[in-house]
Design an enzyme around this catalytic site. Structure first.
Site, short mmCIF file in Angstrom:
data_model
loop_
_atom_site.label_atom_id
_atom_site.label_comp_id
_atom_site.label_asym_id
_atom_site.label_seq_id
_atom_site.Cartn_x
_atom_site.Cartn_y
_atom_site.Cartn_z
N CYS A 1 19.60 0.35 -37.91
CA CYS A 1 20.32 -0.74 -37.28
C CYS A 1 21.78 -0.40 -37.40
O CYS A 1 22.16 0.43 -38.22
CB CYS A 1 20.10 -2.07 -38.02
SG CYS A 1 18.50 -2.83 -37.70
N GLY B 1 20.26 1.51 -32.74
CA GLY B 1 19.27 0.50 -32.39
C GLY B 1 19.44 0.04 -30.97
O GLY B 1 20.56 -0.25 -30.55
N ASN C 1 21.31 -4.03 -42.32
CA ASN C 1 20.74 -2.71 -42.04
C ASN C 1 20.00 -2.25 -43.30
O ASN C 1 20.59 -2.19 -44.36
CB ASN C 1 21.86 -1.73 -41.68
CG ASN C 1 21.38 -0.30 -41.48
OD1 ASN C 1 22.14 0.64 -41.67
ND2 ASN C 1 20.13 -0.11 -41.12
N GLY C 2 18.73 -1.90 -43.13
CA GLY C 2 17.93 -1.42 -44.27
C GLY C 2 16.65 -2.22 -44.39
O GLY C 2 16.43 -3.15 -43.63
N TYR D 1 19.41 13.48 -38.70
CA TYR D 1 19.07 13.02 -37.35
C TYR D 1 19.82 11.78 -36.89
O TYR D 1 20.26 11.71 -35.75
CB TYR D 1 17.57 12.72 -37.31
CG TYR D 1 17.08 11.95 -36.11
CD1 TYR D 1 16.93 12.58 -34.87
CD2 TYR D 1 16.74 10.61 -36.20
CE1 TYR D 1 16.48 11.88 -33.76
CE2 TYR D 1 16.28 9.90 -35.09
CZ TYR D 1 16.15 10.53 -33.88
OH TYR D 1 15.70 9.85 -32.79
N SER E 1 19.05 16.24 -30.45
CA SER E 1 18.83 16.22 -31.90
C SER E 1 18.95 17.60 -32.55
O SER E 1 19.28 17.70 -33.72
CB SER E 1 17.46 15.60 -32.20
OG SER E 1 16.49 16.16 -31.34
P1 AMP Z 1 7.44 14.27 -32.58
O1 AMP Z 1 7.25 15.67 -32.03
O2 AMP Z 1 6.62 13.28 -31.81
O3 AMP Z 1 7.20 14.24 -34.03
O4 AMP Z 1 8.95 13.86 -32.33
C1 AMP Z 1 9.95 14.64 -32.86
C2 AMP Z 1 11.25 14.22 -32.25
O5 AMP Z 1 11.52 12.85 -32.60
C3 AMP Z 1 12.41 15.05 -32.75
O6 AMP Z 1 13.15 15.52 -31.66
C4 AMP Z 1 13.25 14.07 -33.55
O7 AMP Z 1 14.63 14.26 -33.30
C5 AMP Z 1 12.85 12.70 -33.11
N1 AMP Z 1 12.83 11.76 -34.29
C6 AMP Z 1 13.17 12.01 -35.54
N2 AMP Z 1 13.01 10.93 -36.32
C7 AMP Z 1 12.59 9.96 -35.55
C8 AMP Z 1 12.25 8.61 -35.77
N3 AMP Z 1 12.34 8.05 -36.97
N4 AMP Z 1 11.82 7.90 -34.71
C9 AMP Z 1 11.73 8.46 -33.50
N5 AMP Z 1 12.03 9.73 -33.24
C10 AMP Z 1 12.47 10.48 -34.24
#
Ligand code: AMP
Length: 460
Positions: free
Chosen positions: A2, A28, A102-103, A246, A287
């Site tokens: 958040c 968010g 947040n948290g 990330y 990312s």
């Molecule tokens: P997946 O292959 O479905 O595990 O998705 C991996 C991708 O989701 C990577 O590019 C990450 O940057 C991104 N990601 C990392 N953490 C999260 C998170 N908590 N929620 C959603 N996406 C994320």
């Protein structure tokens, strides 16, 4: 996950909050809200949607005042309904208090049950509401004492902003899980989850709100209180490492450190641990961008952007059939065939969670003609869920929770899969190495988690 923004003593507080929330939108996208105090009363506006969808000029005009707090929400507890949008305002004893949180708390359910037995009535399913009830219950002892009671009682992650009469109040859990920074603007004060919000509005970053600190900004200026100082209890610093990997924006300072060079260090360390020969290195955008720069600079391999991101894709709601699902994956990222054909590539991304999006993306790289694919991740295998605000599912749904690296490589159907080591990760954060939470990799939670009390936690 958040974003928080607060402002004190600045004209057009709501407008500044709007811009602050805009730069925190990555934290968010489900709902956005602002509460503002005009010297007499608190007004608020919030709705489901992005900041740009929730607010417009007319709405902001109806929010006069010089003290405000704002929130963008990504639900990790409580469902995604308007009722759960923040700031959350409550009236009691002829007073109004607004909260933005947040948290995640790990004992909120337990406290809620006790409060309900005492006759407290809850309006939402958010754990943040527990904090408001505890404050209201103890406010007759004084504001600082009431917040101290909250901090003694609740466990887990909380970076919090309160708007109470003409006070802007910030407090942060003693472990320091989530970031919170203090800045100055035109003689007034601003507080935000990340300093990128300060850059946008021209505010100066002063320092972080410290773990375990209560900061009250009133017309007498800012005053800090440290309820745990000098007490026997020691709280292990537990800055969320995933903010660096990330979540936070690379232009932000969080936990007093700029994110960008740390992400680059992750890529450099990936090269140290896994030096590969290939035609080029490329990220999965956005990312993987900064770790890919680090890998390219350390290895001397050229950096290409062979996966193009469509910046205009919002949330994709329609997912009825596999075919449509495949289209929605392609909507976001499209490989460049001309660059990939017959090439051996090192692809960098920050993390694997469930593995499903990565599988689809890697498949499209192969279909674009890449000859060999090496997939490198700038964090270790995520095996355990997060109870402190990052949206990771149960171990059963986390791909590394149930499968070895070799099994995952086979599933992804690629030539190499490599995860950065914990040591490589710690090296990248420099002197913060003893102060970070690594629970999603190690399962060692810095705060005791009450598994019996939460249905979603019980699944672990
Ligand atoms: P997946 O292959 O479905 O595990 O998705 C991996 C991708 O989701 C990577 O590019 C990450 O940057 C991104 N990601 C990392 N953490 C999260 C998170 N908590 N929620 C959603 N996406 C994320």
């Amino acid at each position: 996950m958040c974003g928080l923004f607060g402002i004190f003593g600045v004209k057009e507080a709501a407008n500044y909050t709007y811009f602050g929330l805009y730069s925190l939108q990555h934290r968010g996208q489900e709902s956005a809200g602002i509460a503002v105090y005009d010297g007499k009363k608190i007004r608020e506006w919030k709705n489901l949607g992005l900041v740009s969808e929730v607010f417009n000029e007319e709405i902001l005009k109806e929010l006069p005042g010089e003290v405000a707090i704002g929130h963008v929400r990504y639900s990790t507890t409580g469902s995604s309904i308007l009722q759960n949008a923040q700031p959350f305002c409550v009236n009691f004893a002829k007073k109004t208090i607004a909260i933005a949180h947040n948290g995640n708390l790990v004992n909120a359910y337990q406290i809620r049950c006790e409060l309900e037995e005492d006759g407290h009535i809850f309006q939402t399913t958010m754990d943040s509401e527990v904090i408001v009830h505890l404050i209201a219950k103890n406010l007759k002892k004084g504001l600082v004492e009431a917040i101290t009671e909250v901090m003694k009682r609740v466990r887990g992650a909380y970076s919090i902003l309160l708007l109470y009469e003409d006070n802007l109040i910030a407090f942060r859990d003693p472990w320091g899980f989530r970031p919170l920074a203090l800045g100055m603007l035109n003689g007034g004060y601003v507080i935000a989850s990340e300093t990128c919000a300060f850059d946008l509005i021209g505010a100066q970053y002063l320092r972080d709100v410290k773990p375990g600190e209560i900061l009250i900004i009133s017309k007498d200026g800012p005053k800090s209180y440290y309820p745990f100082k000098g007490k026997k209890t020691k709280f292990q610093r537990s800055y969320c490492i995933f903010e660096f990997i990330y979540f936070a924006r690379p232009d932000s300072y969080i936990f007093s450190k700029n994110v960008y060079p740390i992400r680059k260090n992750l890529g450099k360390n990936l090269y140290k641990e896994c030096p590969l020969e290939a035609d080029f290195v490329m990220p999965f955008p956005d990312s993987g961008n900064y770790a890919a720069i680090g890998y390219s600079q350390a290895s001397g391999l050229p950096l290409e952007f062979a996966m193009i991101r469509n910046h205009y894709v919002g949330r994709t709601f329609i997912q009825p059939s596999q075919k449509i699902r495949d289209i929605s994956v392609k909507m976001k990222l499209n490989p460049v065939k001309e660059i990939l054909r017959d090439k051996e590539v090192v692809i960098i991304d920050d993390s694997l969670v469930r593995g499903t999006t990565s599988k689809n993306r890697l498949k499209s790289i192969k279909e674009a003609g890449a000859k060999r694919i090496h997939f490198l991740l700038s964090c270790p295998p995520i095996k355990y869920p997060c109870f402190f605000g990052i949206d990771f599912p149960s171990s059963a749904e986390l791909i590394a929770g149930r499968h070895s690296v070799e099994e995952i490589r086979k599933y992804l159907d690629i030539d190499t899969l490599y995860y950065l080591s914990i040591e490589g990760l710690l090296d990248a954060v420099g002197d913060l190495r003893d102060k970070v939470c690594l629970a999603c990799f190690t399962g060692e939670y810095p705060v005791e988690v009450d598994f019996s009390f939460r249905k979603d936690i019980a699944e672990v």
